[in-house]
Design a protein around this motif. Structure first.
Motif, PDB file in Angstrom:
ATOM      1  N   ILE A   3     -25.902  16.350 -32.873  1.00 20.97           N
ATOM      2  CA  ILE A   3     -25.094  16.988 -33.345  1.00 20.97           C
ATOM      3  C   ILE A   3     -23.397  16.385 -31.908  1.00 20.97           C
ATOM      4  CG2 ILE A   3     -24.746  18.527 -31.038  1.00 20.97           C
ATOM      5  CD1 ILE A   3     -22.995  20.624 -33.217  1.00 20.97           C
ATOM      6  N   ASN A   4     -23.836  15.899 -31.342  1.00 18.57           N
ATOM      7  CA  ASN A   4     -22.874  14.501 -30.613  1.00 18.57           C
ATOM      8  C   ASN A   4     -22.799  13.493 -31.413  1.00 18.57           C
ATOM      9  OD1 ASN A   4     -22.823  16.303 -28.240  1.00 18.57           O
ATOM     10  ND2 ASN A   4     -24.765  15.531 -27.909  1.00 18.57           N
ATOM     11  N   SER A  10     -16.433  18.405 -37.568  1.00 11.50           N
ATOM     12  CA  SER A  10     -18.141  18.904 -38.936  1.00 11.50           C
ATOM     13  C   SER A  10     -18.466  20.189 -36.661  1.00 11.50           C
ATOM     14  CB  SER A  10     -19.153  17.656 -38.602  1.00 11.50           C
ATOM     15  OG  SER A  10     -18.346  16.989 -39.931  1.00 11.50           O
ATOM     16  N   GLN A  11     -18.379  18.937 -35.441  1.00 15.63           N
ATOM     17  CA  GLN A  11     -18.565  20.059 -34.589  1.00 15.63           C
ATOM     18  C   GLN A  11     -18.335  21.751 -34.485  1.00 15.63           C
ATOM     19  OE1 GLN A  11     -18.949  18.122 -31.024  1.00 15.63           O
ATOM     20  NE2 GLN A  11     -19.570  16.110 -31.821  1.00 15.63           N
ATOM     21  N   GLU A  12     -16.987  21.443 -34.613  1.00 11.44           N
ATOM     22  CA  GLU A  12     -16.892  22.832 -35.031  1.00 11.44           C
ATOM     23  C   GLU A  12     -16.825  23.466 -35.513  1.00 11.44           C
ATOM     24  OE1 GLU A  12     -12.069  22.646 -34.488  1.00 11.44           O
ATOM     25  OE2 GLU A  12     -12.160  21.943 -32.859  1.00 11.44           O
ATOM     26  N   LEU A  39     -14.188  27.037 -44.713  1.00 18.59           N
ATOM     27  CA  LEU A  39     -13.233  27.795 -44.769  1.00 18.59           C
ATOM     28  C   LEU A  39     -11.832  28.645 -43.958  1.00 18.59           C
ATOM     29  CD1 LEU A  39     -14.361  29.757 -48.420  1.00 18.59           C
ATOM     30  CD2 LEU A  39     -12.960  27.744 -48.151  1.00 18.59           C
ATOM     31  N   SER A  40     -12.845  28.940 -43.022  1.00 21.03           N
ATOM     32  CA  SER A  40     -11.654  29.747 -42.093  1.00 21.03           C
ATOM     33  C   SER A  40     -11.071  28.387 -41.576  1.00 21.03           C
ATOM     34  CB  SER A  40     -13.031  30.674 -41.286  1.00 21.03           C
ATOM     35  OG  SER A  40     -14.046  29.798 -40.415  1.00 21.03           O
ATOM     36  N   LEU A  41     -12.129  27.164 -40.652  1.00 22.70           N
ATOM     37  CA  LEU A  41     -11.228  27.013 -40.021  1.00 22.70           C
ATOM     38  C   LEU A  41      -9.631  26.189 -41.044  1.00 22.70           C
ATOM     39  CD1 LEU A  41     -13.868  24.160 -39.401  1.00 22.70           C
ATOM     40  CD2 LEU A  41     -13.048  25.627 -37.759  1.00 22.70           C
ATOM     41  N   GLY A  42      -9.835  26.247 -41.369  1.00 18.25           N
ATOM     42  CA  GLY A  42      -8.155  25.781 -42.790  1.00 18.25           C
ATOM     43  C   GLY A  42      -7.790  24.238 -42.820  1.00 18.25           C
ATOM     44  N   ASP A  43      -8.857  23.475 -43.101  1.00 20.37           N
ATOM     45  CA  ASP A  43      -9.075  21.944 -42.717  1.00 20.37           C
ATOM     46  C   ASP A  43      -7.374  22.016 -44.361  1.00 20.37           C
ATOM     47  OD1 ASP A  43      -8.925  19.899 -42.106  1.00 20.37           O
ATOM     48  OD2 ASP A  43     -11.191  19.459 -42.319  1.00 20.37           O
TER      49      ASP A  43
END
Length: 63
Positions: A3-4, A10-12, A39-43
């Motif tokens: 994941i690093n 992407s990690q979030e 969708l919740s990140l609102g990117d």
């Protein structure tokens, strides 16, 4: 999977998907978990891609 090597966003998104799966009692992360977390990140990138695919965000969230 390391994941690093992923971007911070992407990690979030992946961490959020893991939490959604845990809260739902799922042992595996499903595509729906990842979609909901994106969708919740609102990117703005997510919104841009949805608009390019002619997908209306409110309809997707309702589904």
């Amino acid at each position: 999977m390391n994941i690093n090597k992923y971007t911070i966003k992407s990690q979030e998104a992946l961490q959020s998907a893991v939490e959604l799966a845990r809260k739902g009692g799922n042992q595996a992360i499903e595509p729906a978990h990842l979609l909901e977390s994106l969708l919740s990140l609102g990117d703005s990138l997510t919104d841009f891609l949805l608009s390019k695919l002619a997908i209306q965000r409110p309809r997707l969230e309702d589904a």
